[in-house]
Design a protein around this motif. Structure first.
Motif, mmCIF file in Angstrom:
data_model
loop_
_atom_site.group_PDB
_atom_site.id
_atom_site.type_symbol
_atom_site.label_atom_id
_atom_site.label_comp_id
_atom_site.label_asym_id
_atom_site.label_seq_id
_atom_site.Cartn_x
_atom_site.Cartn_y
_atom_site.Cartn_z
ATOM 1 N N ARG A 244 0.846 -1.200 0.000
ATOM 2 C CA ARG A 244 0.000 0.000 0.000
ATOM 3 C C ARG A 244 0.880 1.249 0.000
ATOM 4 N NH1 ARG A 244 -5.379 1.128 0.986
ATOM 5 N NH2 ARG A 244 -5.907 3.114 1.996
ATOM 6 N N ILE A 245 0.491 2.232 -0.797
ATOM 7 C CA ILE A 245 1.211 3.499 -0.874
ATOM 8 C C ILE A 245 0.225 4.620 -0.597
ATOM 9 C CG2 ILE A 245 2.532 5.066 -2.349
ATOM 10 C CD1 ILE A 245 3.456 2.601 -3.934
ATOM 11 N N VAL A 246 0.539 5.428 0.421
ATOM 12 C CA VAL A 246 -0.330 6.526 0.830
ATOM 13 C C VAL A 246 0.380 7.849 0.557
ATOM 14 C CG1 VAL A 246 -1.634 7.566 2.718
ATOM 15 C CG2 VAL A 246 -1.308 5.078 2.648
ATOM 16 N N VAL A 247 -0.202 8.670 -0.315
ATOM 17 C CA VAL A 247 0.319 10.007 -0.577
ATOM 18 C C VAL A 247 -0.411 10.976 0.345
ATOM 19 C CG1 VAL A 247 0.718 11.801 -2.300
ATOM 20 C CG2 VAL A 247 0.749 9.387 -2.981
ATOM 21 N N VAL A 248 0.355 11.735 1.121
ATOM 22 C CA VAL A 248 -0.221 12.615 2.135
ATOM 23 C C VAL A 248 0.000 14.071 1.734
ATOM 24 C CG1 VAL A 248 -0.298 13.179 4.592
ATOM 25 C CG2 VAL A 248 0.347 10.868 3.868
ATOM 26 N N THR A 249 -1.063 14.869 1.736
ATOM 27 C CA THR A 249 -0.952 16.288 1.404
ATOM 28 C C THR A 249 -1.726 17.125 2.419
ATOM 29 O OG1 THR A 249 -2.947 16.441 0.021
ATOM 30 C CG2 THR A 249 -0.928 15.687 -1.061
ATOM 31 N N MET A 250 -1.508 18.437 2.343
ATOM 32 C CA MET A 250 -2.387 19.366 3.028
ATOM 33 C C MET A 250 -3.673 19.467 2.207
ATOM 34 S SD MET A 250 -0.517 20.176 5.588
ATOM 35 C CE MET A 250 -1.516 21.501 6.269
ATOM 36 N N LYS A 251 -4.648 20.222 2.701
ATOM 37 C CA LYS A 251 -5.873 20.438 1.943
ATOM 38 C C LYS A 251 -5.619 21.582 0.966
ATOM 39 C CE LYS A 251 -10.819 21.245 2.378
ATOM 40 N NZ LYS A 251 -10.845 22.405 1.462
ATOM 41 N N ASP A 252 -5.252 21.227 -0.250
ATOM 42 C CA ASP A 252 -4.880 22.198 -1.270
ATOM 43 C C ASP A 252 -5.395 21.684 -2.609
ATOM 44 O OD1 ASP A 252 -2.989 23.153 -3.499
ATOM 45 O OD2 ASP A 252 -2.435 24.482 -1.836
ATOM 46 N N TYR A 253 -6.168 22.485 -3.317
ATOM 47 C CA TYR A 253 -6.793 22.012 -4.554
ATOM 48 C C TYR A 253 -5.757 21.643 -5.607
ATOM 49 C CZ TYR A 253 -5.827 26.322 -7.126
ATOM 50 O OH TYR A 253 -5.189 27.352 -7.766
ATOM 51 N N ARG A 254 -4.609 22.367 -5.620
ATOM 52 C CA ARG A 254 -3.582 22.070 -6.611
ATOM 53 C C ARG A 254 -2.939 20.708 -6.328
ATOM 54 N NH1 ARG A 254 -0.181 27.499 -5.855
ATOM 55 N NH2 ARG A 254 -0.418 26.722 -3.733
ATOM 56 N N GLU A 255 -2.641 20.471 -5.064
ATOM 57 C CA GLU A 255 -2.044 19.193 -4.697
ATOM 58 C C GLU A 255 -3.021 18.047 -4.929
ATOM 59 O OE1 GLU A 255 -0.783 20.012 -0.714
ATOM 60 O OE2 GLU A 255 0.985 21.142 -1.369
ATOM 61 N N GLU A 256 -4.289 18.310 -4.686
ATOM 62 C CA GLU A 256 -5.301 17.283 -4.943
ATOM 63 C C GLU A 256 -5.311 16.876 -6.413
ATOM 64 O OE1 GLU A 256 -10.159 17.036 -4.989
ATOM 65 O OE2 GLU A 256 -9.195 18.125 -3.340
ATOM 66 N N MET A 257 -5.231 17.863 -7.307
ATOM 67 C CA MET A 257 -5.245 17.565 -8.732
ATOM 68 C C MET A 257 -3.951 16.892 -9.179
ATOM 69 S SD MET A 257 -7.371 20.512 -10.660
ATOM 70 C CE MET A 257 -7.516 19.353 -12.009
ATOM 71 N N HIS A 258 -2.829 17.292 -8.585
ATOM 72 C CA HIS A 258 -1.561 16.659 -8.915
ATOM 73 C C HIS A 258 -1.573 15.186 -8.533
ATOM 74 C CE1 HIS A 258 1.601 19.996 -9.636
ATOM 75 N NE2 HIS A 258 0.423 20.417 -10.038
#
Length: 484
Positions: A244-258
């Motif tokens: 399993r691979i989990v990509v973790v981001t802040m709540k940011d629309y640009r990062e979500e799309m990336h």
């Protein structure tokens, strides 16, 4: 540089338009919880087993993993692993042979028990997710005697030296690095043969983008570069059969799309699970030194999931449908391509079973004329001198070796106020830039290497911290050890 959190409406719309031009359709389940937003791709089918015929004869003849630790102990007890995987000898050295920050690669692999024992309250810096791991588990830290057995290619310094997104009149560098990532991903998009030894591993990748918004072209280049780097990083983990691979981001629309675009290519043909979690709990990410310490938040979030501190649905987003699957944890930065060989996997698994915390060597890629000839940014040019004439040694990932020498040739030079390998690109005043060998004298003792099966980008035969290895090209039966 801290990214801007607010974007004018027209800019936001334009940015979305740029991404959507090249984004394929991807159906995702988006969920919001008290601590996380989560975007998860449904589990895909199991891919075909690859043919193992490419292994060399001497590797096929080795029928047991032999692990030797230099320093604290010379032998460990072996435990039986049922697998059809071919095995090679892997020698490790302990912290007694680690100087300064040699251990730092922005990545580590450890047993879940050790991970849960790692304190997070002192992770106040962005790199403390590695530094504090080393400090806590120093007695169990191991690094490979042969760098080809466990190492990473860390790529962001390469494109920063070249200034790939800042030179709009020079597309050589950006085309080369994007092409290298895409080529790596396409050639390594299936798990290795019988690569089930690390199926019980869960990986976390904290991901924050850094966009160059000075122009349309710079925005497009930096956006594309960020996505393909993440794809290559994920590919390098998935090829080992990680579960399993989990990509973790802040709540940011640009990062979500990336992340959405990056994960699109992994939705079919692999048994690895993929998840995207967006952290919203300020207690996880706000630390003494940083308003947004995502690396720390990634560790905290996964620990909380393991410890039952989250709701059942939140836990599922981190750990998947069966939280008991995971025995090991891998952590990495999103621009870091993991390099190891199929025949080393049994020994890596064996070391984890013995409680070892494995830290990879960090190759230092260097812009070189064989990769970017004609580029205007900083690179080793083909205009005479020792550096220009040095042969770039190409090593096969499975059969080549580069034996650790526990030596730092760069230490004999004065500090220039920058990373030692960047001194010749402007770190020293009053140096004759017309003399490439003089400007880059710190590089001369190292030479250059290229990993066949890796990114294909030229690297120094060195880590970021100046540690050097000695190359051995495909000698039958050769194994690096503390005496080789």
């Amino acid at each position: 540089t801290k990214k801007e959190k607010s974007t004018p409406s027209f800019h936001k719309a334009f940015y979305l338009w740029i991404l959507l031009l090249s984004t394929a359709s991807l159906q995702l389940t988006v969920m919001r919880w008290g601590n996380v937003f989560s975007i998860t791709i449904p589990e895909a089918g199991v891919s075909e087993k690859m043919n193992a015929a490419s292994l060399t004869t001497d590797q096929q003849e080795q029928d047991s993993p032999i692990i030797s630790f230099a320093g604290e102990s010379n032998m460990i007890n072996k435990s039986t692993i049922t697998t059809s995987q071919h095995r090679r000898q892997v020698h490790w050295f302990d912290s007694s042979k680690i100087s300064g920050y040699d251990y730092f690669s922005g990545a580590w692999l450890m047993p879940k028990g050790s991970f849960l024992e790692t304190p997070t309250s002192t992770m106040i810096g962005l790199e403390d997710s590695v530094h504090k791991v080393y400090k806590k588990h120093k007695s169990n830290v191991r690094m490979a005697q042969d760098w080809m057995d466990f190492s990473v290619e860390h790529m962001s310094k390469w494109w920063k030296i070249l200034g790939t997104t800042t030179r709009e009149d020079d597309s050589v560098g950006i085309n080369r690095i994007i092409g290298a990532f895409k080529n790596y991903t396409s050639q390594n998009n299936k798990p290795m043969a019988s690569s089930d030894l690390l199926q019980s591993t869960i990986a976390i990748i904290p991901y924050q983008i850094s966009l160059d918004e000075r122009s349309v072209k710079a925005l497009k280049w930096s956006s594309e570069l960020s996505i393909v780097a993440l794809q290559a990083t994920i590919t390098s983990i998935a090829r080992l059969g990680v579960g399993r691979i989990v990509v973790v981001t802040m709540k940011d629309y640009r990062e979500e799309m990336h992340v959405q675009r990056a994960l699109d290519m992994f939705k079919n043909g692999t048994s690895t699970e993929y998840s995207h979690v967006q952290v919203t709990n300020e207690k996880w990410y706000k630390t003494q030194n940083h308003e947004e310490n995502l690396p720390c938040a990634s560790v905290v979030g996964l620990q909380h999931a393991f410890q039952g501190k989250l709701s059942s649905e939140e836990t599922r987003q981190w750990l998947g449908g069966n939280a008991q699957n995971w025995k090991y944890v891998y952590y990495t930065e999103p621009d870091t391509v993991l390099q190891t060989r199929q025949s080393a996997l049994p020994a890596i698994r064996e070391a984890l079973e013995q409680g070892m915390v494995l830290m990879p060597h960090r190759w230092q890629p260097m812009p070189h004329h064989t990769d970017v000839n004609g580029a205007r940014g900083g690179h080793i040019k083909a205009d005479g001198g020792q550096l220009a004439e040095m042969i770039v040694m190409e090593f096969d990932r499975e059969n080549g070796s580069c034996c650790d020498m526990n030596h730092h040739p760069s230490e004999k030079f004065k500090h220039c106020g920058n990373f030692w390998y960047m001194c010749g690109f402007g770190g020293i005043k009053n140096v004759n830039r017309m003399n490439q060998d003089l400007a880059h004298e710190r590089l001369l003792p190292y030479g250059f290497i290229k990993i066949k099966g890796g990114t294909g980008i030229v690297s120094l035969r060195a880590t970021e911290h100046g540690r050097i290895c000695r190359p051995e090209k495909g000698r039958p039966g050769f194994v690096c050890n503390s005496n080789s």
